[in-house]
Design a protein around this motif. Structure first.
Motif, PDB file in Angstrom:
ATOM      1  N   LEU A 105       0.818  -1.210   0.000  1.00 47.30           N
ATOM      2  CA  LEU A 105       0.000   0.000   0.000  1.00 47.30           C
ATOM      3  C   LEU A 105       0.854   1.263   0.000  1.00 47.30           C
ATOM      4  O   LEU A 105       0.448   2.296  -0.542  1.00 47.30           O
ATOM      5  CB  LEU A 105      -0.942  -0.007   1.197  1.00 47.30           C
ATOM      6  CG  LEU A 105      -2.126  -0.989   1.103  1.00 47.30           C
ATOM      7  CD1 LEU A 105      -2.996  -0.910   2.351  1.00 47.30           C
ATOM      8  CD2 LEU A 105      -2.956  -0.720  -0.152  1.00 47.30           C
ATOM      9  N   ASP A 106       2.045   1.197   0.589  1.00 49.10           N
ATOM     10  CA  ASP A 106       2.972   2.330   0.487  1.00 49.10           C
ATOM     11  C   ASP A 106       3.331   2.599  -0.968  1.00 49.10           C
ATOM     12  O   ASP A 106       3.413   3.750  -1.409  1.00 49.10           O
ATOM     13  CB  ASP A 106       4.255   2.058   1.271  1.00 49.10           C
ATOM     14  CG  ASP A 106       4.058   2.114   2.776  1.00 49.10           C
ATOM     15  OD1 ASP A 106       3.137   2.807   3.221  1.00 49.10           O
ATOM     16  OD2 ASP A 106       4.836   1.457   3.488  1.00 49.10           O
ATOM     17  N   VAL A 107       3.558   1.525  -1.715  1.00 49.86           N
ATOM     18  CA  VAL A 107       3.932   1.669  -3.121  1.00 49.86           C
ATOM     19  C   VAL A 107       2.762   2.205  -3.938  1.00 49.86           C
ATOM     20  O   VAL A 107       2.936   3.021  -4.845  1.00 49.86           O
ATOM     21  CB  VAL A 107       4.407   0.318  -3.688  1.00 49.86           C
ATOM     22  CG1 VAL A 107       4.750   0.437  -5.175  1.00 49.86           C
ATOM     23  CG2 VAL A 107       5.617  -0.185  -2.909  1.00 49.86           C
ATOM     24  N   ALA A 108       1.545   1.755  -3.607  1.00 58.21           N
ATOM     25  CA  ALA A 108       0.367   2.213  -4.340  1.00 58.21           C
ATOM     26  C   ALA A 108      -0.026   3.629  -3.966  1.00 58.21           C
ATOM     27  O   ALA A 108      -0.711   4.305  -4.741  1.00 58.21           O
ATOM     28  CB  ALA A 108      -0.809   1.264  -4.071  1.00 58.21           C
ATOM     29  N   ALA A 122      11.063   6.039  -7.049  1.00 55.14           N
ATOM     30  CA  ALA A 122      11.483   6.916  -5.951  1.00 55.14           C
ATOM     31  C   ALA A 122      10.452   6.873  -4.835  1.00 55.14           C
ATOM     32  O   ALA A 122       9.264   6.612  -5.062  1.00 55.14           O
ATOM     33  CB  ALA A 122      11.656   8.343  -6.451  1.00 55.14           C
ATOM     34  N   PHE A 123      10.928   7.132  -3.620  1.00 54.75           N
ATOM     35  CA  PHE A 123      10.062   7.099  -2.440  1.00 54.75           C
ATOM     36  C   PHE A 123      10.183   8.399  -1.651  1.00 54.75           C
ATOM     37  O   PHE A 123      11.198   9.099  -1.726  1.00 54.75           O
ATOM     38  CB  PHE A 123      10.444   5.915  -1.540  1.00 54.75           C
ATOM     39  CG  PHE A 123      10.000   4.575  -2.059  1.00 54.75           C
ATOM     40  CD1 PHE A 123       8.788   4.042  -1.668  1.00 54.75           C
ATOM     41  CD2 PHE A 123      10.797   3.868  -2.945  1.00 54.75           C
ATOM     42  CE1 PHE A 123       8.372   2.807  -2.144  1.00 54.75           C
ATOM     43  CE2 PHE A 123      10.393   2.637  -3.423  1.00 54.75           C
ATOM     44  CZ  PHE A 123       9.175   2.102  -3.026  1.00 54.75           C
ATOM     45  N   SER A 146      -7.165  -5.561  -2.587  1.00 53.69           N
ATOM     46  CA  SER A 146      -7.859  -4.677  -3.517  1.00 53.69           C
ATOM     47  C   SER A 146      -6.984  -4.464  -4.743  1.00 53.69           C
ATOM     48  O   SER A 146      -5.862  -4.987  -4.846  1.00 53.69           O
ATOM     49  CB  SER A 146      -8.148  -3.324  -2.847  1.00 53.69           C
ATOM     50  OG  SER A 146      -6.920  -2.637  -2.576  1.00 53.69           O
ATOM     51  N   GLU A 147      -7.481  -3.674  -5.674  1.00 57.10           N
ATOM     52  CA  GLU A 147      -6.700  -3.350  -6.862  1.00 57.10           C
ATOM     53  C   GLU A 147      -5.443  -2.558  -6.518  1.00 57.10           C
ATOM     54  O   GLU A 147      -4.473  -2.546  -7.283  1.00 57.10           O
ATOM     55  CB  GLU A 147      -7.556  -2.568  -7.855  1.00 57.10           C
ATOM     56  CG  GLU A 147      -8.496  -3.429  -8.675  1.00 57.10           C
ATOM     57  CD  GLU A 147      -7.755  -4.484  -9.504  1.00 57.10           C
ATOM     58  OE1 GLU A 147      -6.762  -4.126 -10.179  1.00 57.10           O
ATOM     59  OE2 GLU A 147      -8.163  -5.656  -9.460  1.00 57.10           O
ATOM     60  N   ALA A 148      -5.455  -1.886  -5.346  1.00 53.55           N
ATOM     61  CA  ALA A 148      -4.294  -1.080  -4.961  1.00 53.55           C
ATOM     62  C   ALA A 148      -3.044  -1.951  -4.826  1.00 53.55           C
ATOM     63  O   ALA A 148      -1.956  -1.569  -5.279  1.00 53.55           O
ATOM     64  CB  ALA A 148      -4.578  -0.345  -3.652  1.00 53.55           C
ATOM     65  N   GLU A 149      -3.181  -3.119  -4.198  1.00 53.79           N
ATOM     66  CA  GLU A 149      -2.019  -3.999  -4.041  1.00 53.79           C
ATOM     67  C   GLU A 149      -1.539  -4.535  -5.395  1.00 53.79           C
ATOM     68  O   GLU A 149      -0.333  -4.647  -5.633  1.00 53.79           O
ATOM     69  CB  GLU A 149      -2.353  -5.156  -3.104  1.00 53.79           C
ATOM     70  CG  GLU A 149      -2.436  -4.788  -1.636  1.00 53.79           C
ATOM     71  CD  GLU A 149      -3.814  -4.276  -1.224  1.00 53.79           C
ATOM     72  OE1 GLU A 149      -4.015  -3.987  -0.029  1.00 53.79           O
ATOM     73  OE2 GLU A 149      -4.700  -4.174  -2.111  1.00 53.79           O
TER      74      GLU A 149
END
Length: 356
Positions: A105-108, A122-123, A146-149
């Protein structure tokens, strides 16, 4: 496992503890035992460091570019954090490479940004760039709520960062691929000679396809229903708690549709020798007949054309459980970490060794 192979650091620490106990206390080990050194933590940290350096070689950083780090993908509320933290510390201390923790979820979400042109990931508003994506999560469908992952996984795969593993390597570790490799003539494609292929096959367990139309599927299903103790039914899952044994296996074979059975493989059940041992779980000693399973850690980095840039076998993992327990996952609560002891082999050729 080709994804999220855990306990490398805890196994290293445990090997050191057992070596200390064996050398410090009389009667802790029999004469002639040898507890092999375990370099799993340092070896896997070295593999990640090599991947980080290779990323920097392929994509030289501009003077004003953000620092590069290894991004370790973890589950929210990770219970096995200490094992992961020790690897993070080893990577920093021995190689000067930082590791940062992120979830899917951080990546999404707002933490990550994928450059559409360079594919750099990048983060934290561009504060750092991922050189290596190291998955300690994302191996179970239950993690994709969910689609987010799924969007996050696609972003990770599409980034230029080196993946440990890529989705292709993850799929290569599934049971269906193991089943395909066991088919006649298949593993020979990847072996250097027919002799090597024959040697590999000596350690294969029987693997049987169950999908509709598979050769011999009906006969194997009948054999497993009549003698379920001889087999295990495995889905395409990792993490423990997914396999079917005994009466559950029999019921599954009798009630699943042919299409549902096609998602499983039937495998000969391995019956290792049992021995008396004492396990410690939640501060309590559990004594009795136990069986163990040895795993060996490896780290390999390959180039775009398949050339091997780094390869090593740094250490091992031994899981031990009481006799009669079907599953073998440590984090799932079925087994305990242990250490192998090399002992002299009885009889002819006594100078050789075996695991006990």
């Amino acid at each position: 496992n080709t994804i999220a192979s855990s306990f490398d650091c805890l196994s290293t620490v445990l090997s050191g503890l057992h070596a200390y106990v064996a050398g410090r206390y009389a009667g802790a080990a029999d004469d002639g035992w040898l507890l092999p050194e375990n370099g799993a933590r340092d070896g896997l940290a070295a593999g990640l460091a090599v991947a980080h350096r290779e990323y920097e070689r392929q994509f030289p950083a501009a003077d004003d570019a953000p620092p590069r780090r290894v991004a370790i993908v973890v589950q929210p509320g990770e219970r096995n954090q200490m094992d992961q933290r020790m690897l993070e510390h080893a990577l920093q201390d021995a190689h000067g490479v930082a590791m940062s923790r992120v979830t899917l979820l951080d990546v999404a979400g707002a933490r990550a940004a994928l450059d559409e042109h360079s594919r750099a990931l990048a983060f934290d508003g561009g504060a750092w760039e991922a050189s290596v994506i190291y998955f300690r999560a994302g191996y179970s469908p239950a993690e994709y709520h969910s689609e987010a992952e799924w969007t996050a996984r696609a972003a990770l795969e599409n980034s230029r960062a080196i993946k440990c593993p890529t989705v292709a390597y993850q799929l290569a570790g599934t049971k269906k691929v193991q089943q395909a490799l066991a088919a006649p003539g298949v593993v020979e494609r990847f072996a250097s000679s027919s002799k090597v292929a024959d040697e590999l096959r000596t350690v294969f367990a029987g693997l049987y396809a169950l999908e509709p139309g598979a050769d011999g599927a009906d006969e194997m299903i009948k054999a497993a229903i009549s003698n379920p103790a001889r087999f295990v039914l495995k889905p395409q899952r990792e993490g423990g708690g997914n396999n079917l044994y005994g009466e559950e296996l029999k019921a599954g074979l009798e009630t699943m549709s042919p299409e549902e059975l096609g998602a499983y493989i039937l495998m000969d059940r391995i019956s290792p020798p049992a021995r008396d041992a004492t396990l410690v779980r939640a501060g309590a000693a559990i004594a009795g007949q136990c069986v163990c399973e040895l795993g060996v850690y490896g780290a390999i980095l390959t180039g775009p054309d398949g050339e091997i840039l780094h390869s090593g076998v740094p250490g091992h993992l031994l899981r031990q459980k009481t006799l009669g327990v079907d599953e073998g996952g440590v984090a799932a609560g079925f087994a305990c970490l242990s250490s192998p002891a090399l002992v002299p082999k009885a009889g002819p050729g006594a100078s050789s060794t075996c695991f006990s």
